[in-house]
Design a protein around this motif. Structure first.
Motif, short mmCIF file in Angstrom:
data_model
loop_
_atom_site.label_atom_id
_atom_site.label_comp_id
_atom_site.label_asym_id
_atom_site.label_seq_id
_atom_site.Cartn_x
_atom_site.Cartn_y
_atom_site.Cartn_z
N ASP A 1 0.81 -1.22 0.00
CA ASP A 1 0.00 0.00 0.00
C ASP A 1 0.84 1.27 0.00
O ASP A 1 0.57 2.21 -0.75
N GLU A 2 1.85 1.32 0.86
CA GLU A 2 2.69 2.51 0.96
C GLU A 2 3.42 2.79 -0.35
O GLU A 2 3.51 3.94 -0.80
N THR A 3 3.91 1.74 -0.98
CA THR A 3 4.62 1.89 -2.26
C THR A 3 3.66 2.36 -3.35
O THR A 3 4.01 3.22 -4.17
N GLN A 4 2.46 1.81 -3.37
CA GLN A 4 1.46 2.24 -4.34
C GLN A 4 1.16 3.73 -4.18
O GLN A 4 1.10 4.48 -5.16
N LEU A 5 0.97 4.14 -2.94
CA LEU A 5 0.66 5.55 -2.69
C LEU A 5 1.79 6.45 -3.17
O LEU A 5 1.54 7.47 -3.83
N ASN A 6 3.03 6.10 -2.84
CA ASN A 6 4.16 6.92 -3.26
C ASN A 6 4.28 6.97 -4.78
O ASN A 6 4.65 8.00 -5.35
N ALA A 7 3.98 5.85 -5.44
CA ALA A 7 4.00 5.84 -6.91
C ALA A 7 2.95 6.79 -7.46
O ALA A 7 3.21 7.57 -8.38
N TYR A 8 1.75 6.75 -6.88
CA TYR A 8 0.68 7.65 -7.33
C TYR A 8 1.03 9.11 -7.02
O TYR A 8 0.73 10.01 -7.81
N ARG A 9 1.64 9.34 -5.86
CA ARG A 9 2.02 10.72 -5.51
C ARG A 9 3.05 11.27 -6.50
O ARG A 9 3.01 12.45 -6.86
N CYS A 10 3.97 10.42 -6.93
CA CYS A 10 4.95 10.84 -7.94
C CYS A 10 4.26 11.10 -9.28
O CYS A 10 4.51 12.13 -9.93
N LEU A 11 3.40 10.18 -9.68
CA LEU A 11 2.71 10.32 -10.97
C LEU A 11 1.86 11.58 -11.02
O LEU A 11 1.78 12.25 -12.05
N SER A 12 1.23 11.90 -9.90
CA SER A 12 0.35 13.08 -9.89
C SER A 12 1.12 14.36 -10.16
O SER A 12 0.57 15.34 -10.66
N LYS A 13 2.42 14.34 -9.84
CA LYS A 13 3.25 15.53 -10.06
C LYS A 13 3.95 15.52 -11.41
O LYS A 13 4.23 16.57 -11.97
N ASN B 1 7.02 29.18 -12.62
CA ASN B 1 7.05 27.73 -12.46
C ASN B 1 6.17 27.30 -11.28
O ASN B 1 5.46 26.30 -11.35
N MET B 2 6.24 28.06 -10.20
CA MET B 2 5.45 27.71 -9.02
C MET B 2 3.96 27.83 -9.32
O MET B 2 3.15 27.04 -8.83
N TYR B 3 3.59 28.83 -10.12
CA TYR B 3 2.18 28.99 -10.49
C TYR B 3 1.71 27.78 -11.29
O TYR B 3 0.65 27.22 -11.03
N LYS B 4 2.53 27.38 -12.26
CA LYS B 4 2.13 26.26 -13.11
C LYS B 4 2.03 24.96 -12.31
O LYS B 4 1.17 24.13 -12.56
N GLN B 5 2.91 24.79 -11.32
CA GLN B 5 2.92 23.55 -10.54
C GLN B 5 1.80 23.50 -9.51
O GLN B 5 1.44 22.41 -9.04
N SER B 6 1.25 24.64 -9.15
CA SER B 6 0.22 24.68 -8.11
C SER B 6 -1.13 24.22 -8.65
O SER B 6 -1.65 24.78 -9.61
N VAL B 7 -1.70 23.22 -8.01
CA VAL B 7 -3.02 22.74 -8.44
C VAL B 7 -4.09 23.79 -8.16
O VAL B 7 -5.11 23.85 -8.85
N TYR B 8 -3.87 24.62 -7.15
CA TYR B 8 -4.84 25.66 -6.83
C TYR B 8 -4.83 26.75 -7.90
O TYR B 8 -5.88 27.19 -8.36
N CYS B 9 -3.63 27.16 -8.29
CA CYS B 9 -3.52 28.17 -9.35
C CYS B 9 -4.09 27.63 -10.66
O CYS B 9 -4.75 28.35 -11.41
N GLN B 10 -3.85 26.35 -10.92
CA GLN B 10 -4.38 25.75 -12.14
C GLN B 10 -5.91 25.77 -12.13
O GLN B 10 -6.54 26.06 -13.14
N SER B 11 -6.49 25.49 -10.97
CA SER B 11 -7.96 25.53 -10.86
C SER B 11 -8.49 26.93 -11.14
O SER B 11 -9.49 27.11 -11.84
#
Length: 448
Positions: free
Chosen positions: A168-180, A344-354
């Protein structure tokens, strides 16, 4: 001490090496001055370059045969040297040590790749995958290293394979990486949305009421915020009852509350809000400023000058903390222009993207400005501001850039007035033609 190590992962350490390379990092993490960035950087300067040189000179595939002592040392040193002290300190040292970090993350990707050629998942293989993915996630916390990770061949495909790993922990970390790392278009086409939702839900429910795991809870929310761009993930999350979990997020923890509220907005209200009609000529604000809190200083300076010049400006001074998504949406709906402060920070922010996506979807008038040296918008941000004139506040003096900004606002106001006049003229002509037609019809009836 690191220089004395052999160039391999299978060696054993003597007592002095164990004390210095394994126990010392653990001790320093409890040392009161450790959290002082200046002291931390001094330690990094001593250890990181030596560790990077040794680690990258060891054969990647030999990591599977590492000794238990080397394993313990690498895990401890790797976390100590890579993991930021606090998220707000990350840029203090990631710039200086960028090249070493890139070498390390590239070598870790080679180590991860070597596990896929193994015929079975032995204990060593499993622990190698787990350590590699945890380390990968730590590197994503450095924005510049994250951008480098996006260029590593096959990294996304390897991470996708790891999401099937039975841990489970490894799956979560993989998804956390993929999301970024993944772009929005790729996220929207990911398979197994039910699993994506389930993995995140498990960790949300296990951490929401544990104050010691607030950082973990927040990071899971951040990951989930990217994945809710996937319509099927949204559906699965609702099925798996994520809404009650998000609603009960502690409102006194502003960062957590804001992250949870952002996901709730995506799940429940965004489509409804986008569909709301725009009422012309009834704006409460002239300008809404959308920005990343990392660029706060310059954006506040622009805000202050606009206010002095009589503009009605909406800006969340606390950014990421002060205003809810509903409040931000309301500001966008009630502003004549939305200023996109690009970095770069603006583009990376999910809040700014929203925020930017919402303004774009509602066909708001956008004014993009550049607030980071040599920044060029690409990806989703490049699409949104395509064809628009940028005002660069970094390349030229503030006063000159500000005058250009005012000129751009004036130009857009002129275009708006011209368009309004054209529309009014067209309506007048249509009405006139309609009236003339009626007069002709009446005259014809009279003649008959």
């Amino acid at each position: 001490m690191i220089k004395r190590l052999e160039q391999n992962f299978v060696q054993k350490l003597d007592e002095d090496q164990m004390l210095f390379l394994h126990a010392m990092p653990r001790y320093l993490q409890w040392y009161s001055d450790y959290r002082d960035p200046e002291n931390f950087i001094k330690i990094l300067r001593i250890l990181l370059k030596e560790f990077t040189a040794w680690f990258t000179n060891c054969q990647a595939d030999s990591y599977l045969q590492r000794s238990s002592q080397i394993d313990a040392m690498i895990c401890r040193l790797n976390y100590f040297l890579v993991r930021p002290i606090e998220s707000y300190n990350v840029n203090i040292f990631s710039e200086e040590f960028y090249h070493d970090y890139c070498k390390l993350v590239l070598h870790w990707s080679l180590i991860l790749s070597s596990t896929f050629s193994c015929s079975s998942y032995t204990t060593n293989v499993k622990s190698t995958i787990h350590t590699s993915i945890q380390t990968m996630y730590n590197f994503t916390l450095h924005l510049n290293v994250l951008n480098f990770m996006k260029t590593i061949p096959n990294l996304i495909s390897m991470l996708l394979k790891v999401t099937d790993f039975d841990h489970d922990e490894t799956q979560l970390n993989a998804y956390r990486c993929l999301s970024k790392i993944m772009i929005e278009a790729d996220i929207k086409t990911m398979s197994n949305p039910s699993k994506i939702a389930a993995v995140h839900m498990e960790f949300l429910t296990n951490t929401i009421n544990d104050s010691t795991k607030a950082a973990r809870f927040y990071s899971v929310l951040e990951s989930l915020k990217n994945f809710v761009q996937h319509d099927q993930v949204k559906i699965e999350l609702i099925k798996q009852e994520v809404l009650p979990v998000l609603v009960t997020t502690d409102s006194s923890q502003l960062r957590l509350y804001r992250a949870a509220e952002g996901i709730l907005w995506k799940l429940e209200k965004e489509n409804e809000a986008v569909a709301k009609p725009t009422i012309l000529n009834s704006y409460k604000y002239d300008i809404m400023i959308s920005y990343s809190h990392k660029d706060k200083e310059l954006c506040l300076q622009i805000h202050e000058q606009l206010i002095k010049d009589g503009f009605r400006v909406w800006l969340d001074k606390d950014c990421l903390r002060g205003s809810t998504m509903a409040g931000i949406a309301n500001a966008i709906e009630n502003s004549e222009y939305v200023m996109i402060c690009m970095s770069n920070m603006y583009k990376q922010s999910v809040y700014c993207q929203s925020e930017a996506h919402y303004a774009f979807e509602r066909s708001c008038r956008l004014i993009p400005i550049i607030v980071e040296l040599n920044y060029k918008p690409d990806g989703w941000l490049g699409i949104i501001v395509s064809g628009k004139i940028y005002v660069d506040f970094v390349k030229v003096e503030f006063g000159i850039a500000y005058e250009k900004l005012k000129n751009e606002i004036s130009e857009q106001q002129y275009q708006t007035l011209t368009q309004s006049s054209t529309i009014s003229e067209e309506k007048y002509q249509i009405n006139t033609m309609s009236m003339n037609t009626k007069h002709v019809e009446l005259a014809s009836e009279s003649i008959v």
